[in-house]
Motif scaffolding. Sequence first.
Motif, PDB file in Angstrom:
ATOM      1  N   UNK A 144       0.868  -1.168   0.000  1.00  0.00           N
ATOM      2  CA  UNK A 144       0.000   0.000   0.000  1.00  0.00           C
ATOM      3  C   UNK A 144       0.910   1.226   0.000  1.00  0.00           C
ATOM      4  N   UNK A 145       0.932   1.960  -1.127  1.00  0.00           N
ATOM      5  CA  UNK A 145       1.857   3.090  -1.268  1.00  0.00           C
ATOM      6  C   UNK A 145       1.663   4.133  -0.176  1.00  0.00           C
ATOM      7  N   UNK A 146       0.427   4.459   0.155  1.00  0.00           N
ATOM      8  CA  UNK A 146       0.183   5.474   1.181  1.00  0.00           C
ATOM      9  C   UNK A 146       0.704   5.028   2.542  1.00  0.00           C
ATOM     10  N   UNK A 147       0.478   3.756   2.851  1.00  0.00           N
ATOM     11  CA  UNK A 147       0.954   3.230   4.135  1.00  0.00           C
ATOM     12  C   UNK A 147       2.480   3.225   4.174  1.00  0.00           C
ATOM     13  N   UNK A 148       3.095   2.766   3.079  1.00  0.00           N
ATOM     14  CA  UNK A 148       4.566   2.735   3.006  1.00  0.00           C
ATOM     15  C   UNK A 148       5.113   4.158   3.140  1.00  0.00           C
ATOM     16  N   UNK A 149       4.518   5.092   2.389  1.00  0.00           N
ATOM     17  CA  UNK A 149       4.950   6.490   2.433  1.00  0.00           C
ATOM     18  C   UNK A 149       4.928   7.014   3.870  1.00  0.00           C
ATOM     19  N   UNK A 150       3.810   6.816   4.560  1.00  0.00           N
ATOM     20  CA  UNK A 150       3.664   7.304   5.931  1.00  0.00           C
ATOM     21  C   UNK A 150       4.664   6.681   6.895  1.00  0.00           C
ATOM     22  N   UNK A 151       4.855   5.359   6.796  1.00  0.00           N
ATOM     23  CA  UNK A 151       5.778   4.664   7.692  1.00  0.00           C
ATOM     24  C   UNK A 151       7.222   5.102   7.484  1.00  0.00           C
ATOM     25  N   UNK A 152       7.613   5.255   6.223  1.00  0.00           N
ATOM     26  CA  UNK A 152       9.008   5.621   5.943  1.00  0.00           C
ATOM     27  C   UNK A 152       9.281   7.077   6.330  1.00  0.00           C
ATOM     28  N   UNK A 153       8.340   7.973   6.021  1.00  0.00           N
ATOM     29  CA  UNK A 153       8.526   9.379   6.420  1.00  0.00           C
ATOM     30  C   UNK A 153       8.627   9.469   7.938  1.00  0.00           C
ATOM     31  N   UNK A 154       7.778   8.742   8.644  1.00  0.00           N
ATOM     32  CA  UNK A 154       7.809   8.754  10.116  1.00  0.00           C
ATOM     33  C   UNK A 154       9.148   8.238  10.637  1.00  0.00           C
ATOM     34  N   UNK A 155       9.658   7.180  10.014  1.00  0.00           N
ATOM     35  CA  UNK A 155      10.958   6.627  10.430  1.00  0.00           C
ATOM     36  C   UNK A 155      12.081   7.632  10.187  1.00  0.00           C
ATOM     37  N   UNK A 156      12.033   8.318   9.050  1.00  0.00           N
ATOM     38  CA  UNK A 156      13.076   9.305   8.748  1.00  0.00           C
ATOM     39  C   UNK A 156      13.005  10.499   9.702  1.00  0.00           C
ATOM     40  N   UNK A 157      11.789  10.922  10.053  1.00  0.00           N
ATOM     41  CA  UNK A 157      11.635  12.004  11.030  1.00  0.00           C
ATOM     42  C   UNK A 157      12.214  11.574  12.373  1.00  0.00           C
ATOM     43  N   UNK A 168      10.574  14.333   0.367  1.00  0.00           N
ATOM     44  CA  UNK A 168      11.138  14.374  -0.986  1.00  0.00           C
ATOM     45  C   UNK A 168      11.898  13.079  -1.293  1.00  0.00           C
ATOM     46  N   UNK A 169      12.648  12.577  -0.325  1.00  0.00           N
ATOM     47  CA  UNK A 169      13.414  11.340  -0.526  1.00  0.00           C
ATOM     48  C   UNK A 169      12.482  10.157  -0.761  1.00  0.00           C
ATOM     49  N   UNK A 170      11.400  10.082   0.019  1.00  0.00           N
ATOM     50  CA  UNK A 170      10.446   8.980  -0.122  1.00  0.00           C
ATOM     51  C   UNK A 170       9.726   9.066  -1.467  1.00  0.00           C
ATOM     52  N   UNK A 171       9.298  10.256  -1.856  1.00  0.00           N
ATOM     53  CA  UNK A 171       8.617  10.427  -3.144  1.00  0.00           C
ATOM     54  C   UNK A 171       9.521  10.021  -4.302  1.00  0.00           C
ATOM     55  N   UNK A 172      10.806  10.345  -4.189  1.00  0.00           N
ATOM     56  CA  UNK A 172      11.766   9.994  -5.230  1.00  0.00           C
ATOM     57  C   UNK A 172      11.866   8.474  -5.392  1.00  0.00           C
ATOM     58  N   UNK A 173      11.925   7.762  -4.256  1.00  0.00           N
ATOM     59  CA  UNK A 173      12.021   6.297  -4.299  1.00  0.00           C
ATOM     60  C   UNK A 173      10.728   5.696  -4.861  1.00  0.00           C
ATOM     61  N   UNK A 185      12.635   2.460   2.689  1.00  0.00           N
ATOM     62  CA  UNK A 185      13.440   3.106   3.730  1.00  0.00           C
ATOM     63  C   UNK A 185      14.926   3.010   3.384  1.00  0.00           C
ATOM     64  N   UNK A 186      15.374   1.832   2.992  1.00  0.00           N
ATOM     65  CA  UNK A 186      16.783   1.639   2.651  1.00  0.00           C
ATOM     66  C   UNK A 186      17.196   2.553   1.497  1.00  0.00           C
ATOM     67  N   UNK A 187      16.362   2.629   0.452  1.00  0.00           N
ATOM     68  CA  UNK A 187      16.689   3.460  -0.706  1.00  0.00           C
ATOM     69  C   UNK A 187      16.624   4.944  -0.378  1.00  0.00           C
ATOM     70  N   UNK A 188      15.663   5.329   0.457  1.00  0.00           N
ATOM     71  CA  UNK A 188      15.540   6.731   0.855  1.00  0.00           C
ATOM     72  C   UNK A 188      16.757   7.171   1.663  1.00  0.00           C
ATOM     73  N   UNK A 189      17.196   6.300   2.585  1.00  0.00           N
ATOM     74  CA  UNK A 189      18.392   6.596   3.379  1.00  0.00           C
ATOM     75  C   UNK A 189      19.625   6.702   2.496  1.00  0.00           C
ATOM     76  N   UNK A 190      19.719   5.823   1.502  1.00  0.00           N
ATOM     77  CA  UNK A 190      20.868   5.887   0.585  1.00  0.00           C
ATOM     78  C   UNK A 190      20.846   7.208  -0.181  1.00  0.00           C
ATOM     79  N   UNK A 191      19.643   7.625  -0.629  1.00  0.00           N
ATOM     80  CA  UNK A 191      19.525   8.897  -1.342  1.00  0.00           C
ATOM     81  C   UNK A 191      19.863  10.085  -0.470  1.00  0.00           C
ATOM     82  N   UNK A 192      19.412  10.058   0.784  1.00  0.00           N
ATOM     83  CA  UNK A 192      19.709  11.155   1.714  1.00  0.00           C
ATOM     84  C   UNK A 192      21.193  11.188   2.053  1.00  0.00           C
ATOM     85  N   UNK A 193      21.804  10.024   2.119  1.00  0.00           N
ATOM     86  CA  UNK A 193      23.248   9.960   2.424  1.00  0.00           C
ATOM     87  C   UNK A 193      24.074  10.572   1.318  1.00  0.00           C
TER      88      UNK A 193
END
Length: 196
Positions: A144-157, A168-173, A185-193
């Motif tokens: 579920x894209x919305x659920x994944x989006x919310x969980x990953x953004x929350x983890x990054x915060x 922005x990182x999550x939307x890009x992934x 989450x792994x890809x977003x963290x790699x992008x932010x790094x």
Amino acid sequence: MISSVRGQVLAISLDHAVIEVGGVGLAVRTTPATLATLRRGEEARLSTTLVVREDSLTLFGFATDEARELFGLLQTVTGVGPKLALAVLAVLEPDKLCAALAEGNITVLTQVPGVGRKGAERLVIELRDKVGALLPSASLPGVDHDQVRGQVVEALLGLGFPAKQAEAAVESVLADGGGDTATVLRQALAGLGRKK
């Protein structure tokens, strides 16, 4: 490579169908589910792949291009040849197979005759990341894209990233195909790094 065949079905057997293409009857090995959709005397179209061995040329046919691509992908795993790859697709529909590989569900994979626990673990290890690239994440059951989006953004915060940067990182992934929560989450963290 013969990527598809279309023609009249001349015969249907337990493990193959004979399809006439340009006056030539081609024996196409396929799954029982695909054979069940064919009718003798009617026209059919199958996505195919030709497997060349020293002593044989074998044409394998599939109802969809995705199934054909999974067939090829399965054969990249150590110890998996065309017969076992076809057996996997005979037991597991492409969506179910992709979900089992993405989730690491050994129990589902061992339902296939000839795939034991070690073989199933090898399939998961070697194909988990490749399956997401093969099929869009929207076709993976349970994503579920919305659920994944919310969980990953929350983890990054929670890790201290600013909200705009995290979103922005999550939307890009997700725009690149996404996947399950852990993958995004792994890809977003790699992008932010890389941006630091």
